[in-house]
Design an enzyme around this catalytic site. Structure first.
Site, short mmCIF file in Angstrom:
data_model
loop_
_atom_site.label_atom_id
_atom_site.label_comp_id
_atom_site.label_asym_id
_atom_site.label_seq_id
_atom_site.Cartn_x
_atom_site.Cartn_y
_atom_site.Cartn_z
CE LYS A 52 -1.65 1.82 3.94
NZ LYS A 52 -1.39 3.28 4.04
CG ASN A 53 2.61 2.64 3.52
OD1 ASN A 53 1.47 3.11 3.41
ND2 ASN A 53 3.10 2.24 4.68
NE ARG A 74 0.44 13.00 6.98
CZ ARG A 74 0.84 14.24 7.15
NH1 ARG A 74 0.07 15.11 7.74
NH2 ARG A 74 2.04 14.63 6.74
CB CYS A 124 -3.76 12.03 11.11
SG CYS A 124 -2.17 11.35 11.52
NE ARG A 148 1.56 10.88 9.76
CZ ARG A 148 1.14 9.79 9.15
NH1 ARG A 148 -0.10 9.42 9.25
NH2 ARG A 148 1.96 9.05 8.43
CG ASP A 180 3.31 1.83 9.13
OD1 ASP A 180 2.82 2.70 9.88
OD2 ASP A 180 3.46 2.02 7.91
CB ILE A 200 8.33 7.25 13.78
CG1 ILE A 200 9.54 6.35 13.52
CG2 ILE A 200 7.90 7.97 12.50
CD1 ILE A 200 10.72 7.01 12.87
NE ARG A 251 -6.50 4.83 5.78
CZ ARG A 251 -5.48 5.22 6.54
NH1 ARG A 251 -5.63 5.45 7.80
NH2 ARG A 251 -4.29 5.38 6.00
C1 UD1 Z 1 5.77 7.40 8.11
C2 UD1 Z 1 6.79 6.30 8.27
C3 UD1 Z 1 6.51 5.28 7.22
C4 UD1 Z 1 5.06 4.80 7.41
C5 UD1 Z 1 4.07 5.96 7.37
C6 UD1 Z 1 2.65 5.54 7.72
C7 UD1 Z 1 9.11 6.45 8.99
C8 UD1 Z 1 10.41 7.15 8.85
N1 UD1 Z 1 8.12 6.84 8.18
O1 UD1 Z 1 5.91 7.95 6.80
O2 UD1 Z 1 7.40 4.20 7.30
O3 UD1 Z 1 4.72 3.88 6.44
O4 UD1 Z 1 4.47 6.92 8.31
O5 UD1 Z 1 2.51 5.18 9.05
O6 UD1 Z 1 9.00 5.54 9.76
N2 UD1 Z 1 8.56 14.93 9.77
C9 UD1 Z 1 8.85 16.25 9.98
N3 UD1 Z 1 8.63 17.13 8.95
C10 UD1 Z 1 8.14 16.74 7.73
C11 UD1 Z 1 7.86 15.39 7.52
C12 UD1 Z 1 8.08 14.50 8.58
O7 UD1 Z 1 9.28 16.63 11.06
O8 UD1 Z 1 7.97 17.59 6.85
C13 UD1 Z 1 8.76 13.95 10.88
C14 UD1 Z 1 7.48 13.21 11.22
O9 UD1 Z 1 6.71 13.89 12.17
C15 UD1 Z 1 8.00 11.89 11.73
C16 UD1 Z 1 9.25 11.67 10.91
O10 UD1 Z 1 9.63 12.95 10.42
O11 UD1 Z 1 8.35 11.96 13.10
C17 UD1 Z 1 9.05 10.72 9.74
O12 UD1 Z 1 7.97 11.19 8.97
P1 UD1 Z 1 7.69 10.70 7.48
O13 UD1 Z 1 8.59 9.57 7.14
O14 UD1 Z 1 7.66 11.86 6.59
O15 UD1 Z 1 6.22 10.22 7.62
P2 UD1 Z 1 5.43 9.45 6.53
O16 UD1 Z 1 5.89 9.77 5.17
O17 UD1 Z 1 4.01 9.64 6.90
#
Ligand code: UD1
Length: 420
Positions: free
Chosen positions: A22-23, A92, A116, A121, A307, A329, A399
């Site tokens: 999915k991701n 998202r 969320c 996030r 996850d 995370i 989902r």
């Molecule tokens: C994250 C997970 C991903 C998972 C998805 C859904 C990690 C590194 N990423 O991806 O494996 O499949 O959630 O659950 O495990 N952050 C910032 N600023 C930004 C973007 C992110 O500070 O602009 C921080 C986030 O708050 C978080 C970390 O960086 O603590 C990682 O975020 P990110 O990898 O971007 O999140 P997703 O892409 O949603």
């Protein structure tokens, strides 16, 4: 609204196949917008997030057909460049349209996604990346507006205080594929899903090197072309199914998976004591009786994935002794814990740590899902619990898990879907 009714206590045994990731497929669907014409994407999981992303693409003017785990996406010359609140707030992953539309149209208006269920996030890293590529970004009336005459390649450090970002790395990589000149992303995320998007873009004609490393280089090209591509297996779905076998004292052959992508999770199963063997595309797990508590540090890939945190909270709640999970995370991702407590689990939360004292048994109870992985954790706990449980609001699980109840029934689970 549907719910699951689960009669616990059956040892799950048999053989299952992992679905497509999915991701990986969600950003790949968006990346298909980077070229005009008809792309074909295979091994696509039939989950609600994919069906929702189809609506997003259709809103942006693409034509999409989804049949038999295969997507055919036909992209016109002219795309809509605005993604409104109602479209973005529900999922998202729709913020990936930023990178693709900037690449194609040099402008994009995307509603800020907002919070969320698993906590704050932010999108600051995405914005920083686009600014490096020469975009002017403003925030107006809840929308991020990005404008540029022509994207320009740039050398940037994209890691945030919590480590690399999967979303920002993918978003910048998509836009940079059509920028003028070379982009280097230092501190890029190395999750397999990021690699799969990079392979998809390369198949379209992009020039991306350093895939699966923390320094990705992208040589911008004038144009990309449509492709025929197959998505990697879902490491999180696969690991969740293995956890179902482990928590019920059962045994599973998981086929069509990539064991390398799951190595941190497989290692934890082994540390707990379970018997785990792998070959090319299969994982075999046989549960044992004498189990050890473990410590888990949730971190970016290749370490233990956020996850799988909720599912392991359920698993460890039945392992004698004290286990500790530290979530680095998404610090507030513990919505499943009060629900597990209602089934008899002994878990306390201290900041971003879950301290889990193993109990002898869980007891079936009515529970409520709060997010995708939390709902998987509740299903797992219910499969192991004594008596009957209900998991309400399973639209969360739909989902991201394809027909999970059918897969679980295939290995002996007593689980049925009913109306709430
Ligand atoms: C994250 C997970 C991903 C998972 C998805 C859904 C990690 C590194 N990423 O991806 O494996 O499949 O959630 O659950 O495990 N952050 C910032 N600023 C930004 C973007 C992110 O500070 O602009 C921080 C986030 O708050 C978080 C970390 O960086 O603590 C990682 O975020 P990110 O990898 O971007 O999140 P997703 O892409 O949603």
């Amino acid at each position: 609204m549907d719910k699951f009714v689960i009669k616990g206590g059956v040892k799950l045994k048999g053989e299952l196949s992992a679905s497509g990731s999915k991701n990986a497929v969600l950003p790949i669907m968006v990346a298909s917008l980077l070229s005009c014409g008809k792309s074909v994407i295979r091994n696509v999981p039939d989950v609600e997030d994919v069906r929702y992303m189809i609506k997003v693409l259709e809103y942006l003017k693409a034509k999409v057909d989804f049949n038999n785990h295969t997507l055919v996406i036909e992209v016109p010359e002219k795309l809509n460049f605005k993604a409104p609140y109602d479209l973005v707030r529900k999922m998202r992953a729709s913020y990936y349209v930023m990178g693709a539309l900037l690449g194609r149209c040099n402008k994009v208006d995307v509603s800020l996604p907002g919070g969320c269920a698993i906590g704050e996030r932010p999108v600051d890293l995405h914005i920083k990346g686009f600014e490096h590529l020469g975009c002017k970004i403003t925030l107006e009336h809840g929308y991020i507006k990005a404008r540029t005459r022509k994207l320009k390649g740039s050398d940037m450090f994209l890691e945030g205080s919590k480590g690399p970002s999967v979303g920002a790395t993918i978003n910048v990589m998509m836009a940079a594929s059509l920028a003028g000149g070379k982009t280097v992303i230092r501190g890029s995320a190395i999750e397999p899903e990021v690699g799969d998007v990079a392979h998809f873009l390369n198949a379209m004609g992009a020039k991306i090197t350093g895939i699966d490393t923390s320094i990705i280089a992208i040589e911008g090209v004038e144009k990309l072309h449509p492709v025929d591509f197959s998505v990697i297996p879902d490491r999180i779905e696969g690991a969740t199914l293995l956890t179902a076998a482990a928590i019920t004292g059962g045994e599973l052959y998981l086929k069509n998976c990539n064991p390398n992508h799951m190595s941190s999770v497989l290692e934890k199963f082994r540390e707990i004591g379970h018997n785990v063997k792998t070959d090319n595309k299969t994982v075999y797990l046989k549960a044992v009786k004498n189990l050890n508590p473990v410590e888990i540090n949730v971190l970016p890939y290749p370490f233990f994935p956020t996850d799988m945190q909720a599912q392991f909270t359920s698993l460890l709640s039945l392992v004698n002794g004290m286990s500790v999970i530290t979530e680095n995370i998404f610090e507030k991702r513990y919505m499943h814990v009060p629900e597990l407590a209602r089934m008899g689990a002994d878990i306390s939360i201290d900041g971003n740590k879950a301290i889990i004292r193993g109990v002898k048994k869980l007891l079936g109870a009515p529970t409520m899902a709060s997010d995708l992985r939390a709902s998987a954790a509740l299903v797992l706990a219910a499969l192991a619990a004594k008596g009957e449980s209900e998991v309400k609001r399973i639209y969360h699980i739909d989902r991201g898990y394809e027909s999970i109840e059918k897969k679980l029934r295939k290995i002996g689970a007593q689980i049925r879907r009913a109306e709430e």
